[in-house]
Motif scaffolding. Structure first.
Motif, PDB file in Angstrom:
ATOM      1  N   PRO A   6      -3.348 -12.149  -7.070  1.00 26.63           N
ATOM      2  CA  PRO A   6      -4.809 -12.407  -6.253  1.00 26.63           C
ATOM      3  C   PRO A   6      -5.267 -11.195  -5.557  1.00 26.63           C
ATOM      4  O   PRO A   6      -4.454 -10.291  -5.281  1.00 26.63           O
ATOM      5  N   SER A   7      -6.576 -11.112  -5.579  1.00 25.97           N
ATOM      6  CA  SER A   7      -7.085  -9.725  -5.011  1.00 25.97           C
ATOM      7  C   SER A   7      -6.749  -9.399  -3.691  1.00 25.97           C
ATOM      8  O   SER A   7      -6.254  -8.068  -3.451  1.00 25.97           O
ATOM      9  N   HIS A   8      -6.480 -10.358  -2.810  1.00 25.67           N
ATOM     10  CA  HIS A   8      -5.923  -9.817  -1.478  1.00 25.67           C
ATOM     11  C   HIS A   8      -4.779  -9.154  -1.429  1.00 25.67           C
ATOM     12  O   HIS A   8      -4.308  -8.372  -0.645  1.00 25.67           O
ATOM     13  N   GLU A   9      -3.818  -9.574  -2.364  1.00 30.99           N
ATOM     14  CA  GLU A   9      -2.399  -9.011  -2.646  1.00 30.99           C
ATOM     15  C   GLU A   9      -2.421  -7.610  -3.171  1.00 30.99           C
ATOM     16  O   GLU A   9      -1.802  -6.797  -2.697  1.00 30.99           O
ATOM     17  N   ARG A  10      -3.335  -7.409  -4.275  1.00 34.08           N
ATOM     18  CA  ARG A  10      -3.516  -6.128  -4.638  1.00 34.08           C
ATOM     19  C   ARG A  10      -3.922  -5.141  -3.840  1.00 34.08           C
ATOM     20  O   ARG A  10      -3.544  -3.967  -3.802  1.00 34.08           O
ATOM     21  N   TRP A  11      -4.959  -5.544  -2.837  1.00 34.66           N
ATOM     22  CA  TRP A  11      -5.404  -4.777  -1.816  1.00 34.66           C
ATOM     23  C   TRP A  11      -4.223  -4.423  -0.827  1.00 34.66           C
ATOM     24  O   TRP A  11      -4.258  -3.083  -0.583  1.00 34.66           O
ATOM     25  N   ALA A  12      -3.555  -5.283  -0.560  1.00 37.13           N
ATOM     26  CA  ALA A  12      -2.469  -5.107   0.513  1.00 37.13           C
ATOM     27  C   ALA A  12      -1.511  -4.105  -0.106  1.00 37.13           C
ATOM     28  O   ALA A  12      -1.131  -3.223   0.629  1.00 37.13           O
ATOM     29  N   ILE A  13      -1.112  -4.092  -1.457  1.00 33.43           N
ATOM     30  CA  ILE A  13      -0.247  -3.285  -1.961  1.00 33.43           C
ATOM     31  C   ILE A  13      -0.870  -1.871  -2.095  1.00 33.43           C
ATOM     32  O   ILE A  13      -0.217  -0.640  -1.690  1.00 33.43           O
ATOM     33  N   LEU A  14      -2.098  -1.626  -2.458  1.00 29.41           N
ATOM     34  CA  LEU A  14      -2.773  -0.597  -2.743  1.00 29.41           C
ATOM     35  C   LEU A  14      -3.034   0.246  -1.362  1.00 29.41           C
ATOM     36  O   LEU A  14      -2.679   1.451  -1.098  1.00 29.41           O
ATOM     37  N   GLU A  15      -3.398  -0.562  -0.260  1.00 33.30           N
ATOM     38  CA  GLU A  15      -3.534   0.204   1.040  1.00 33.30           C
ATOM     39  C   GLU A  15      -2.335   0.431   1.784  1.00 33.30           C
ATOM     40  O   GLU A  15      -2.161   1.647   2.152  1.00 33.30           O
ATOM     41  N   TRP A  16      -1.123  -0.557   1.495  1.00 32.43           N
ATOM     42  CA  TRP A  16      -0.075  -0.218   2.139  1.00 32.43           C
ATOM     43  C   TRP A  16       0.710   1.099   1.488  1.00 32.43           C
ATOM     44  O   TRP A  16       1.271   1.796   1.871  1.00 32.43           O
ATOM     45  N   SER A  17       0.656   1.316   0.109  1.00 30.87           N
ATOM     46  CA  SER A  17       1.644   2.289  -0.531  1.00 30.87           C
ATOM     47  C   SER A  17       0.583   3.573  -0.557  1.00 30.87           C
ATOM     48  O   SER A  17       1.289   4.678  -0.643  1.00 30.87           O
ATOM     49  N   THR A  18      -0.482   3.758  -0.246  1.00 36.44           N
ATOM     50  CA  THR A  18      -1.344   4.901  -0.262  1.00 36.44           C
ATOM     51  C   THR A  18      -1.670   5.428   1.362  1.00 36.44           C
ATOM     52  O   THR A  18      -2.122   6.379   1.749  1.00 36.44           O
TER      53      THR A  18
END
Ligand code: GLN
Length: 281
Positions: A6-18
């Motif tokens: 789901p897109s909110h999970e993709r964003w959470a991973i992208l924001e958190w890892s970078t």
């Protein structure tokens, strides 16, 4: 990029890892999103999440009552459902409450209560108990990170609370809150989603009974000795357990027992009070 999530999970991973916000990504083409150094971490997190691992464990955090709590495998992931207990406790908030969170997990319930009381100008003392060393350490770290003074004890329900053998000297609390294990051992949800990865000790308990109520009975045994006269007990329960938990609470001698409902009007918690001194059955 990993369209399975789901897109909110993709964003959470992208924001958190970078460490970069969503706006930064949106302003550029996807080909420029990740440096060579960042890409492997993001790829691994996407793959782990796609394989079912809980996002809260992968990122090590979960929001509860508007604050970020550290979580890790071995600790129940905070759920929005439990915020109902914070709201219910705040209805009777007063100064000087001695609060006990039994089975504290990440500490999200007790710590949120202490912080919300402080925001209302009220002082309280907070004790938290868990039978899992990982939960105790996680609660201690969350309390420190969020600036709450708390005593966090390792032990099985009331066993963690020091007694000196004299029942008149048992430590007393004005507010006891608990989100105990209540999932029935045969509940098919245990084989689904995040629950597959969470500690069974926190979901079903270490000596469960088929009705999922074993730990309420254990908790209620210690209530007369530890809940101050007039003090409040607040228990989360499963959506179909309210009448059973109300019955157990009344059997334990508590008064003014009341079922509470969440925002979708599902019965999810019970509130009851210790009677005046000498009034237990
Ligand atoms: N509410 C959780 C669930 O069913 C269970 C938490 C608990 O047992 N205390 O997912």
């Amino acid at each position: 990029m990993s369209q399975d999530l789901p897109s909110h999970e993709r964003w959470a991973i992208l924001e958190w890892s970078t460490g970069r916000p969503r706006e930064w990504f949106i302003a550029r083409p996807e080909s420029e999103w990740l440096s060579v150094a960042e890409a492997p971490l993001v790829t691994r997190l996407f793959a782990a999440r796609t394989a079912g691992q809980p996002l809260a464990y992968l990122l090590g955090e979960r929001e509860f009552y508007g604050r970020r709590f550290w979580v890790r495998p071995g600790v129940l992931i905070p759920r929005a459902d439990t915020e109902l207990l914070v709201d219910a406790a705040l209805e009777v908030a007063r100064n000087g409450l001695r609060i006990l969170d039994l089975g504290c997990g990440s500490g999200c319930l007790g710590i949120s209560l202490a912080l919300e009381l402080r925001a209302r100008g009220r002082v309280c003392s907070l004790t938290m108990v868990d039978t899992s060393p990982v939960a105790v350490a996680t609660s201690r770290n969350n309390a420190r990170w969020l600036g709450v003074d708390a005593e966090v004890l390792l032990g099985d329900w009331w066993e963690a609370i020091a007694t000196n053998g004299d029942s008149a000297q048992h430590p007393r609390f004005d507010l006891v809150v608990s989100n105990p294990p209540y999932v029935r051992p045969d509940d098919p949800h245990l084989q689904m989603g995040d629950l597959r990865f969470e500690p069974s000790q926190a979901l079903v308990g270490h000596a469960p009974t088929a009705d999922g109520l074993a730990d309420y009975r254990r908790i209620l045994k210690g209530v007369p000795a530890h809940l101050a006269p007039g003090g409040m007990l607040l228990l989360e329960h499963g959506h179909d357990q309210q009448s059973d938990v109300l019955a157990l609470v009344r059997q334990a001698g508590l008064v003014d027992a009341q079922g509470l409902h969440d925002l979708s009007n599902r019965p999810r918690a019970v509130r009851a009070f210790a009677p005046p001194p000498g009034h237990y059955d």
